[in-house]
Motif scaffolding. Sequence first.
Motif, PDB file in Angstrom:
ATOM      1  N   MET A   1      45.149 -66.183 -27.721  1.00 55.51           N
ATOM      2  CA  MET A   1      45.609 -67.539 -27.463  1.00 55.51           C
ATOM      3  C   MET A   1      45.508 -67.796 -25.956  1.00 55.51           C
ATOM      4  N   ASN A   3      45.897 -71.144 -22.677  1.00 53.91           N
ATOM      5  CA  ASN A   3      46.620 -72.358 -22.296  1.00 53.91           C
ATOM      6  C   ASN A   3      45.714 -73.571 -22.156  1.00 53.91           C
ATOM      7  N   VAL A   6      44.936 -78.848 -26.001  1.00 54.06           N
ATOM      8  CA  VAL A   6      44.563 -79.139 -27.385  1.00 54.06           C
ATOM      9  C   VAL A   6      44.270 -80.638 -27.476  1.00 54.06           C
ATOM     10  N   GLN A  21      41.903 -75.906 -38.575  1.00 54.19           N
ATOM     11  CA  GLN A  21      43.083 -75.042 -38.651  1.00 54.19           C
ATOM     12  C   GLN A  21      42.962 -74.053 -39.803  1.00 54.19           C
ATOM     13  N   GLU A 120      41.520 -70.002 -30.525  1.00 49.72           N
ATOM     14  CA  GLU A 120      42.936 -70.325 -30.684  1.00 49.72           C
ATOM     15  C   GLU A 120      43.517 -70.726 -29.335  1.00 49.72           C
ATOM     16  N   ARG A 121      44.190 -71.872 -29.336  1.00 50.45           N
ATOM     17  CA  ARG A 121      44.788 -72.411 -28.120  1.00 50.45           C
ATOM     18  C   ARG A 121      46.300 -72.493 -28.268  1.00 50.45           C
ATOM     19  N   GLN A 122      46.930 -73.321 -27.452  1.00 45.87           N
ATOM     20  CA  GLN A 122      48.384 -73.453 -27.456  1.00 45.87           C
ATOM     21  C   GLN A 122      48.918 -73.681 -28.868  1.00 45.87           C
ATOM     22  N   SER A 123      50.024 -73.052 -29.148  1.00 49.48           N
ATOM     23  CA  SER A 123      50.712 -73.178 -30.437  1.00 49.48           C
ATOM     24  C   SER A 123      49.825 -72.771 -31.608  1.00 49.48           C
ATOM     25  N   GLY A 124      48.786 -71.968 -31.346  1.00 54.62           N
ATOM     26  CA  GLY A 124      47.908 -71.500 -32.410  1.00 54.62           C
ATOM     27  C   GLY A 124      46.883 -72.516 -32.879  1.00 54.62           C
ATOM     28  N   PHE A 125      46.749 -73.642 -32.175  1.00 52.08           N
ATOM     29  CA  PHE A 125      45.807 -74.690 -32.559  1.00 52.08           C
ATOM     30  C   PHE A 125      44.375 -74.162 -32.416  1.00 52.08           C
ATOM     31  N   LYS A 126      43.557 -74.325 -33.456  1.00 50.39           N
ATOM     32  CA  LYS A 126      42.185 -73.804 -33.466  1.00 50.39           C
ATOM     33  C   LYS A 126      41.177 -74.904 -33.151  1.00 50.39           C
TER      34      LYS A 126
END
Length: 133
Positions: A1, A3, A6, A21, A120-126
């Motif tokens: 992950m 930063n 998104v 997702q 995968e980025r912040q908060s698990g956002f793909k």
Amino acid sequence: MNNKPVPEVSLSTKPYWDAAQEGKLKIQRCSSCAAYVFYPRPWCPACLSLKLEWTEVSGRGEVITYTIMYQPSFEAYASSVPYILAVIHLAEGPQMMANVLNCPLDAVRVGLPVKVTFEERQSGFKVPQFEPA
């Protein structure tokens, strides 16, 4: 992950991001003329039909142009430089801009076969990106 930012999910892009997702690449396809459509929009640019459906695509394509980014566009990208930003010609026809991940800088080239991968980025956002196939 990481930063990296998104995207803002809008009503018209929600099916695209929902599919991402789930690890799927979906784009619109016209029910009237069978054209694949990307970026998301309310009508088909080929025949102007409003009959667009979300369809899972192969996730395969090739690099048609690229640049290597040595300066971050945002501070959140600073730890990623240098990175590859490319326009991908999808096997189904449309083009999309994305990063090419897991690829040495000296290996990227026009015509490089690629496949979708999900960053995968912040908060698990793909976010759909690509890597060498």
